[in-house]
Every structure is written in structure tokens, then in C-alpha cells.
Design an enzyme around this catalytic site. Structure first.
Site, PDB file in Angstrom:
ATOM      1  N   ASP A  12       0.864  -1.179   0.000  1.00  0.00           N
ATOM      2  CA  ASP A  12       0.000   0.000   0.000  1.00  0.00           C
ATOM      3  C   ASP A  12       0.902   1.230   0.000  1.00  0.00           C
ATOM      4  O   ASP A  12       2.105   1.136   0.258  1.00  0.00           O
ATOM      5  CB  ASP A  12      -0.886  -0.010   1.258  1.00  0.00           C
ATOM      6  CG  ASP A  12      -1.770   1.227   1.324  1.00  0.00           C
ATOM      7  OD1 ASP A  12      -2.437   1.540   0.330  1.00  0.00           O
ATOM      8  OD2 ASP A  12      -1.772   1.919   2.371  1.00  0.00           O
ATOM      9  N   SER A  13       0.301   2.396  -0.236  1.00  0.00           N
ATOM     10  CA  SER A  13       1.062   3.636  -0.205  1.00  0.00           C
ATOM     11  C   SER A  13       1.570   3.949   1.205  1.00  0.00           C
ATOM     12  O   SER A  13       2.494   4.719   1.367  1.00  0.00           O
ATOM     13  CB  SER A  13       0.176   4.781  -0.675  1.00  0.00           C
ATOM     14  OG  SER A  13      -1.015   4.807   0.090  1.00  0.00           O
ATOM     15  N   GLY A  45      -2.775   8.944  -3.742  1.00  0.00           N
ATOM     16  CA  GLY A  45      -4.090   9.382  -4.215  1.00  0.00           C
ATOM     17  C   GLY A  45      -4.099  10.688  -4.985  1.00  0.00           C
ATOM     18  O   GLY A  45      -5.036  10.977  -5.728  1.00  0.00           O
ATOM     19  N   CYS A  75      -3.779  -1.014  -1.978  1.00  0.00           N
ATOM     20  CA  CYS A  75      -4.071   0.395  -2.235  1.00  0.00           C
ATOM     21  C   CYS A  75      -5.059   0.521  -3.401  1.00  0.00           C
ATOM     22  O   CYS A  75      -4.813  -0.006  -4.495  1.00  0.00           O
ATOM     23  CB  CYS A  75      -2.761   1.095  -2.582  1.00  0.00           C
ATOM     24  SG  CYS A  75      -2.951   2.824  -2.999  1.00  0.00           S
ATOM     25  N   THR A  77      -5.839   3.250  -5.078  1.00  0.00           N
ATOM     26  CA  THR A  77      -5.290   4.094  -6.135  1.00  0.00           C
ATOM     27  C   THR A  77      -4.330   3.273  -7.006  1.00  0.00           C
ATOM     28  O   THR A  77      -4.372   3.351  -8.242  1.00  0.00           O
ATOM     29  CB  THR A  77      -4.563   5.311  -5.528  1.00  0.00           C
ATOM     30  OG1 THR A  77      -5.425   5.932  -4.574  1.00  0.00           O
ATOM     31  CG2 THR A  77      -4.187   6.316  -6.584  1.00  0.00           C
ATOM     32  N   GLU A 155      -6.116   9.590   9.507  1.00  0.00           N
ATOM     33  CA  GLU A 155      -4.737   9.555  10.021  1.00  0.00           C
ATOM     34  C   GLU A 155      -4.585  10.393  11.284  1.00  0.00           C
ATOM     35  O   GLU A 155      -3.676  10.160  12.071  1.00  0.00           O
ATOM     36  CB  GLU A 155      -3.750   9.953   8.922  1.00  0.00           C
ATOM     37  CG  GLU A 155      -3.821   8.933   7.803  1.00  0.00           C
ATOM     38  CD  GLU A 155      -2.538   8.721   7.039  1.00  0.00           C
ATOM     39  OE1 GLU A 155      -1.657   9.572   7.117  1.00  0.00           O
ATOM     40  OE2 GLU A 155      -2.442   7.680   6.354  1.00  0.00           O
ATOM     41  N   CYS A 187     -11.241   3.167  -0.759  1.00  0.00           N
ATOM     42  CA  CYS A 187      -9.948   3.673  -0.273  1.00  0.00           C
ATOM     43  C   CYS A 187      -9.644   2.907   1.010  1.00  0.00           C
ATOM     44  O   CYS A 187     -10.546   2.640   1.810  1.00  0.00           O
ATOM     45  CB  CYS A 187     -10.051   5.177   0.007  1.00  0.00           C
ATOM     46  SG  CYS A 187      -8.576   5.852   0.806  1.00  0.00           S
ATOM     47  N   THR A 188      -8.352   2.588   1.182  1.00  0.00           N
ATOM     48  CA  THR A 188      -7.949   1.786   2.340  1.00  0.00           C
ATOM     49  C   THR A 188      -8.391   2.376   3.679  1.00  0.00           C
ATOM     50  O   THR A 188      -8.632   1.647   4.634  1.00  0.00           O
ATOM     51  CB  THR A 188      -6.408   1.686   2.367  1.00  0.00           C
ATOM     52  OG1 THR A 188      -5.871   2.997   2.143  1.00  0.00           O
ATOM     53  CG2 THR A 188      -5.897   0.732   1.323  1.00  0.00           C
ATOM     54  N   HIS A 189      -8.465   3.716   3.733  1.00  0.00           N
ATOM     55  CA  HIS A 189      -8.750   4.363   5.016  1.00  0.00           C
ATOM     56  C   HIS A 189     -10.243   4.381   5.382  1.00  0.00           C
ATOM     57  O   HIS A 189     -10.596   4.516   6.544  1.00  0.00           O
ATOM     58  CB  HIS A 189      -8.273   5.818   4.980  1.00  0.00           C
ATOM     59  CG  HIS A 189      -6.777   5.977   4.967  1.00  0.00           C
ATOM     60  ND1 HIS A 189      -5.971   5.379   4.032  1.00  0.00           N
ATOM     61  CD2 HIS A 189      -5.954   6.691   5.780  1.00  0.00           C
ATOM     62  CE1 HIS A 189      -4.710   5.703   4.262  1.00  0.00           C
ATOM     63  NE2 HIS A 189      -4.673   6.510   5.316  1.00  0.00           N
TER      64      HIS A 189
END
Ligand code: DGL
Length: 281
Positions: A12-13, A45, A75, A77, A155, A187-189
Site C-alpha cells: 500500500d502507499s 491518491g 491500495c 489508487t 490519520e 480507499c484503504t482508510h
């Protein structure tokens, strides 16, 4: 039955892909996992497709130096911009998050009005939109919205409360007046905002691509032959930078402790493997 102890490589990023790791650990507890979080180059992103493709090849190459049996691009993106490229460059199975997320959305939406939310890069790439129209057997109405403030919100650990509510409303309120009955958290978040989104928008179905992806890996033909049925798997974490707060944030994403964590000088790694990698770009 044979078993294959080689790890699954996940990248992932940054730390967001730990939401996917968490699901892999739940659904495939015997698997060893090696996770690469590109914390030095996050976010993906907001970057161009070309840059994200280069990063995805480099991350995949790094993982293959660890004798992995499959790659999971956690990820969204990177899945949007680089899944096909990574699949064409590496000879092991490569999984992205978009196909599983779309399949889960189509299975769960009753009226086939689906909203995709993600980073600006993911939404602009139209990868989710194209996949939805490609595989839907009936007419599907597709809505999309980039939600760039969601990543920093998560975050900062602001998963609920007044600010989270305001920001979620800012992006999503207008869709509540539409026919949308299903939202892909692209999106991962975003799975970490699930409760807050559900509180504002009761009754909507939220699709967590992490859950759908772990499920797709588990049920794939290629994986069936190589599943590790031995014992409890281990997860090793490699980051390209020691991000401040990363243990705290990482453990929020993961929902459990992070052991075996190391920081790699990835810039140096890329430079020293330039001749092998230049064939892959
Ligand atoms: N991991 C990215 C994604 O799922 C979100 C964070 C970033 O922009 O890099 O799209």
C-alpha cells in the site's frame, strides 16, 4: 493436502493497507504475510497514473525478492492505475481491491444505484466505474465522489465526533436524496469511518473492499492449491520511512499489535536494483 508456506506480499502507499491485512489475517489465519507500506512516498491518491504505476512496480518487485506466492495490491489508487500492469510483469497471481469491491456491491445493492467514493486519483481513473458497467448484468446507475479529506481525518484518528460528521456530510449528504442504496468504500482508510458514515446515512449498505478482497483471495482458484493450512501465520511489516505516530495509527488500522516491523531505505533499494527494474517499467 499440500501446503505452501511462502508469504503473501501485500503493499500500500502507507499504513492504510493494514485494513486489508487485518481481513487477510482473519480469513486466512495460517498465511504468512509480508507487508510493504510506502510511507516515504505516501500519498498515492493525488499523484499521476504514471507515477503510481512506477511505484507499484517497485513495490511489487521488492515483495518478489522475499519469495512470495501472490501479490495483493491493497491500495485502491494503485489497483486503479496499475493492476493490469503489475499482473503483466510478474508471474505470480496478483490481486487488486477493485474487482472484489465491485462484485460485493453488485451482489448487495437491491436497486443497482451504487456510489463509489475514493481518492481523487481513484475516482478520476474511472477504474471502479468501468468495472461496474462491465460486469453488471442489469442496468446500473453509478455515482462517484472523491473525498480527499477522509484520509487525513483518519490519520489524525478522528474517526467520529463533530469534525468527522461535518466532513462526511460535506461529501455525502447530497447523495442521500438520490436512489443510492450502496456505497463502495474505495480507499484503504474509509472502512475506519464506517460507523460514522452509517450514523449519518442509516440503511445504506457500505462495501468494505478489504473484506471483499480477502474473500476473493481465499476463494480464488490459484490460491486454493497454495493455501497455507499449517498453523498460525506471521506478518512482517516493512516501511519506507519511519512515520511519526505510525505504531499508533498502524495498530488502529490493524486492530491488533504490529510485531516484526522494519524500516527499509527504499530509495537505495530502487537505485541498487535499477538494472532489473528498468526491464519492468
Ligand atoms: N491507500 C490509498 C488508497 O487506498 C489512500 C492513501 C493515499 O492517497 O495514498 O487509495
Amino acid at each position: 493436502m499440500s501446503t505452501d508456506n511462502r508469504p503473501i506480499g501485500v503493499f500500500d502507499s502507507g499504513l492504510g493497507g493494514l485494513t486489508v491485512v487485518c481481513e487477510l489475517q482473519k480469513q486466512l489465519p495460517g498465511e504468512n504475510i509480508i507487508y510493504f507500506g510506502d510511507t516515504a512516498r505516501v500519498p498515492y491518491g493525488t499523484k499521476s497514473a504514471k507515477t503510481v504505476q512506477k511505484y507499484a512496480i517497485e513495490a511489487s518487485y521488492l515483495l518478489t525478492t522475499h519469495n512470495i506466492k501472490a501479490i495483493v495490491i491493497a491500495c485502491n489508487t494503485a489497483s486503479a492505475h496499475a493492476l493490469k500492469i503489475v499482473q503483466s510483469k510478474f508471474s505470480i497471481p496478483v490481486f487488486g481491491v477493485i474487482e472484489p469491491g465491485v462484485a460485493a456491491a453488485l451482489a448487495q445493492s437491491k436497486n443497482k444505484n451504487v456510489l463509489i467514493i475514493g481518492t481523487s486519483g481513484t475516482i478520476k481513473s474511472e477504474a471502479y466505474q468501468n468495472r461496474l458497467s462491465e460486469v453488471s448484468e442489469s442496468e446500473v446507475t453509478i455515482w462517484s465522489q472523491a473525498c480527499p479529506l477522509f484520509v487525513p481525518l483518519v490519520e489524525e484518528g478522528m474517526l467520529e465526533g463533530e469534525i468527522a460528521t461535518q466532513i462526511i456530510r460535506f461529501y455525502l449528504q447530497r447523495f442521500q436524496k438520490t436512489q443510492v442504496d450502496t456505497v463502495i468504500l474505495g480507499c484503504t482508510h474509509y472502512p475506519l469511518l464506517k460507523n460514522s458514515i452509517a450514523a449519518i446515512w442509516p440503511g445504506v449498505t457500505l462495501i468494505d473492499s478489504g473484506i471483499a478482497t480477502a474473500n476473493a483471495v481465499k476463494n480464488s482458484d490459484s490460491f486454493e492449491k497454495s493455501e497455507n493450512r499449517n498453523k498460525t501465520g506471521h506478518t512482517r511489516y516493512i516501511l519506507s520511512d519511519f512515520a511519526e505516530n505510525f505504531l499508533k495509527i498502524g495498530q488502529t488500522f490493524l486492530g491488533n499489535e504490529m510485531h516484526h516491523l522494519e524500516v527499509l531505505d527504499f530509495e537505495h533499494f530502487v537505485v541498487s536494483h535499477q538494472s532489473e527494474m528498468s526491464k519492468l517499467y
